[in-house]
Design an enzyme around this catalytic site. Structure first.
Site, PDB file in Angstrom:
ATOM      1  N   SER A  17      44.473  41.139  33.964  1.00  0.00           N
ATOM      2  CA  SER A  17      43.214  41.562  34.548  1.00  0.00           C
ATOM      3  C   SER A  17      42.188  41.655  33.422  1.00  0.00           C
ATOM      4  CB  SER A  17      43.409  42.932  35.214  1.00  0.00           C
ATOM      5  OG  SER A  17      42.171  43.473  35.599  1.00  0.00           O
ATOM      6  N   LYS A  53      42.748  37.626  36.621  1.00  0.00           N
ATOM      7  CA  LYS A  53      41.893  38.389  37.550  1.00  0.00           C
ATOM      8  C   LYS A  53      40.635  38.780  36.792  1.00  0.00           C
ATOM      9  CE  LYS A  53      42.362  43.160  39.079  1.00  0.00           C
ATOM     10  NZ  LYS A  53      43.218  44.115  39.805  1.00  0.00           N
ATOM     11  N   LYS A  74      37.186  41.067  36.785  1.00  0.00           N
ATOM     12  CA  LYS A  74      36.477  42.190  37.379  1.00  0.00           C
ATOM     13  C   LYS A  74      35.060  41.730  37.684  1.00  0.00           C
ATOM     14  CE  LYS A  74      39.461  45.583  37.236  1.00  0.00           C
ATOM     15  NZ  LYS A  74      39.873  46.305  38.461  1.00  0.00           N
ATOM     16  N   ASP A  78      38.203  41.214  41.416  1.00  0.00           N
ATOM     17  CA  ASP A  78      38.353  42.605  41.862  1.00  0.00           C
ATOM     18  C   ASP A  78      37.025  43.325  41.658  1.00  0.00           C
ATOM     19  OD1 ASP A  78      39.106  45.171  42.469  1.00  0.00           O
ATOM     20  OD2 ASP A  78      40.631  45.347  40.912  1.00  0.00           O
ATOM     21  N   GLU A 122      39.601  41.256  45.816  1.00  0.00           N
ATOM     22  CA  GLU A 122      40.190  42.597  45.903  1.00  0.00           C
ATOM     23  C   GLU A 122      39.107  43.659  46.087  1.00  0.00           C
ATOM     24  OE1 GLU A 122      42.815  43.196  42.595  1.00  0.00           O
ATOM     25  OE2 GLU A 122      42.993  45.353  42.912  1.00  0.00           O
ATOM     26  N   ASP A 175      43.062  47.454  47.741  1.00  0.00           N
ATOM     27  CA  ASP A 175      43.658  48.267  46.683  1.00  0.00           C
ATOM     28  C   ASP A 175      43.336  49.732  47.011  1.00  0.00           C
ATOM     29  OD1 ASP A 175      44.175  49.683  44.334  1.00  0.00           O
ATOM     30  OD2 ASP A 175      43.081  48.373  42.992  1.00  0.00           O
ATOM     31  N   LYS A 206      50.172  49.803  44.414  1.00  0.00           N
ATOM     32  CA  LYS A 206      50.253  50.575  43.167  1.00  0.00           C
ATOM     33  C   LYS A 206      51.080  51.812  43.472  1.00  0.00           C
ATOM     34  CE  LYS A 206      45.891  49.228  41.022  1.00  0.00           C
ATOM     35  NZ  LYS A 206      44.457  49.581  40.954  1.00  0.00           N
ATOM     36  N   GLY A 252      48.119  47.390  38.598  1.00  0.00           N
ATOM     37  CA  GLY A 252      48.353  48.121  37.349  1.00  0.00           C
ATOM     38  C   GLY A 252      47.275  49.159  37.125  1.00  0.00           C
TER      39      GLY A 252
HETATM   40  O1  SMG Z   1      47.098  47.692  34.250  1.00  0.00           O
HETATM   41  O2  SMG Z   1      46.549  45.627  33.815  1.00  0.00           O
HETATM   42  C1  SMG Z   1      46.299  46.743  34.254  1.00  0.00           C
HETATM   43  C2  SMG Z   1      44.939  46.980  34.852  1.00  0.00           C
HETATM   44  C3  SMG Z   1      44.776  46.265  36.132  1.00  0.00           C
HETATM   45  O3  SMG Z   1      42.576  45.843  36.867  1.00  0.00           O
HETATM   46  C4  SMG Z   1      43.501  46.610  36.848  1.00  0.00           C
HETATM   47  N1  SMG Z   1      43.450  47.797  37.473  1.00  0.00           N
HETATM   48  O4  SMG Z   1      41.449  48.245  40.382  1.00  0.00           O
HETATM   49  O5  SMG Z   1      43.166  47.057  40.073  1.00  0.00           O
HETATM   50  C5  SMG Z   1      42.322  47.819  39.637  1.00  0.00           C
HETATM   51  C6  SMG Z   1      42.288  48.246  38.191  1.00  0.00           C
HETATM   52  C7  SMG Z   1      42.171  49.722  38.055  1.00  0.00           C
HETATM   53  C8  SMG Z   1      42.176  50.156  36.654  1.00  0.00           C
HETATM   54  S1  SMG Z   1      41.551  51.720  36.436  1.00  0.00           S
HETATM   55  C9  SMG Z   1      40.917  51.628  34.864  1.00  0.00           C
HETATM   56 MG    MG Z   2      41.901  46.888  42.002  1.00  0.00          MG
END
Ligand code: SMG
Ligand code: MG
Length: 369
Positions: free
Chosen positions: A135, A161, A163, A188, A213, A238, A262, A290
């Site tokens: 990500s 992925k 953001k 996402d 997402e 999510d 998750k 994650g």
């Molecule tokens: O653990 O690789 C990882 C991060 C994956 O993008 C990720 N998580 O919304 O899915 C999500 C985000 C939340 C992270 S909170 C900082």
């Molecule tokens: Mg997410």
């Protein structure tokens, strides 16, 4: 097994690279680790709540409070023969899924060790490696984003992925797609859009994304169902999925075609497996999300992702992507086929290193003292 002692460790570890989402930028990852002691064994669980209520309403402080006042007393000096015993005792507690998950998952680790099996075996998983992606957060410039994606592709990640947020969406996805026409790609938004943005989100249909997402409100399923009707690309929820019930409601109204599971957000491994089973029965693919976990949480995620309907690559990247030095060993290393090996030794299969725990720790609770 009679649970003899429970410890909470509030730790803070610097991230190897800052991670930015539509709700903020993080330089370090504070978290709470739970250790459950019984019969000479110790089980570990990681709480995925962050310092502030940005991703979800839980925080380190709310988790600490709910664990100490309500969850730990439910299991301390009690007999626990299976995770189901613990889940039943937690039923009275509404909300606080990340706090519940941390303690429940520690008990899974403990009970798996006591039964002489790996967490994978106890969960019913069959694979010894799981497909993973990475990500990539929001970067200061498009060039820096392209450099980061190039770096991860060179490391061997075969699913990326991105953001996204308003003004960091169509143009950056186009640029990545032009440079890597065949790369499995998904985005996402962490709830950065509203239904009024449907025309813009429809533009993403042209990039052959695996999924979009959580584009809309963090608790919504109704607007997502409206949006899904207007998109070719599958929506994946999510933030909106807090339990097996939420998963069923979302699928019943067509709010998504894929679910990100998750363990913390849904309240533990038991609920995570129930959502997996529900989705499998309805031919809805799932993948493991994650929360920038340490190797403790990562081991639980990897074990969960061995269940058969985890058909899409998870946000379970190699340890080096997150921390220079992790709290537990061994590190997870990316294989040539963009998979991670899942530990097959007892329980979670990772060991917390006491000196590192002491070095990264901000606060410590032992019950009973
Ligand atoms: O653990 O690789 C990882 C991060 C994956 O993008 C990720 N998580 O919304 O899915 C999500 C985000 C939340 C992270 S909170 C900082
Ligand atoms: Mg997410």
């Amino acid at each position: 097994m009679k649970i003899e002692r429970i410890e909470l460790h509030h730790i803070d570890m610097p991230l190897a690279h800052p991670f930015e989402t539509s709700f903020g930028r993080e330089l370090a990852r504070p978290c709470v680790l739970v250790a459950v002691h019984a019969g000479g064994l110790t089980g570990w669980g990681e709480c995925t709540a962050h310092s502030g209520p940005w991703y979800s309403s839980e925080t380190i402080e709310t988790a600490w409070h709910v664990l100490r006042e309500f969850l730990i007393p439910e299991v301390l000096e009690q007999d626990a023969e299976s995770p189901a015993d613990v889940v039943a005792r937690f039923r009275r507690v509404r909300g606080h899924p990340m706090a519940r998950a941390a303690l429940e998952n520690a008990l899974w680790d403990l009970l798996a060790q006591a039964q002489g099996v790996s967490l994978v075996t106890m969960l019913g998983g069959r694979r010894d490696r799981v497909p993973v992606g990475v990500s990539v957060g929001i970067e200061p410039t498009l060039d820096e984003l392209l450099d980061r994606v190039a770096g991860h592709v060179a490391e061997g990640y075969r699913r990326i992925k991105l953001k996204i947020k308003p003004d960091w969406d169509v143009a950056i996805v186009r640029a990545v797609r032009e440079r890597w026409p065949e790369l499995p790609l998904q985005v996402d938004a962490n709830s950065a859009y509203t239904l009024d943005d449907a025309p813009l989100l429809r533009e993403l249909d042209q990039f052959d994304l695996l999924l979009i997402e959580q584009p809309l409100h963090h608790d919504d399923i109704v607007d997502h169902a409206q949006l899904q009707k207007q998109l070719r690309t599958p929506l994946c929820l999510d933030e909106s999925i807090h339990s097996p019930e939420h998963a069923r409601w979302a699928l019943d109204i067509g709010a998504c075609r894929i679910i990100n599971i998750k363990v913390g957000r849904v309240g533990g491994l038991t609920a995570a497996r129930q959502i997996h089973d529900l989705c499998a029965a309805r031919d809805v693919p799932v993948w493991c999300g994650g929360m920038l976990e340490t190797n403790v949480g990562r081991a639980a995620n990897a074990a969960l992702a061995t269940l058969p309907n985890f058909t899409l690559p998870g946000d379970i990247s190699a340890s080096a992507r997150y921390y220079e030095q992790d709290i537990a060993e061994p590190n997870f290393v990316l294989n040539d086929d963009s998979t991670l090996c899942v530990p097959s030794n007892l329980g979670l299969g990772v060991d917390v290193i006491p000196e590192r725990l002491a070095a990264f720790r901000l606060r410590h609770l032992v019950v009973p003292e």
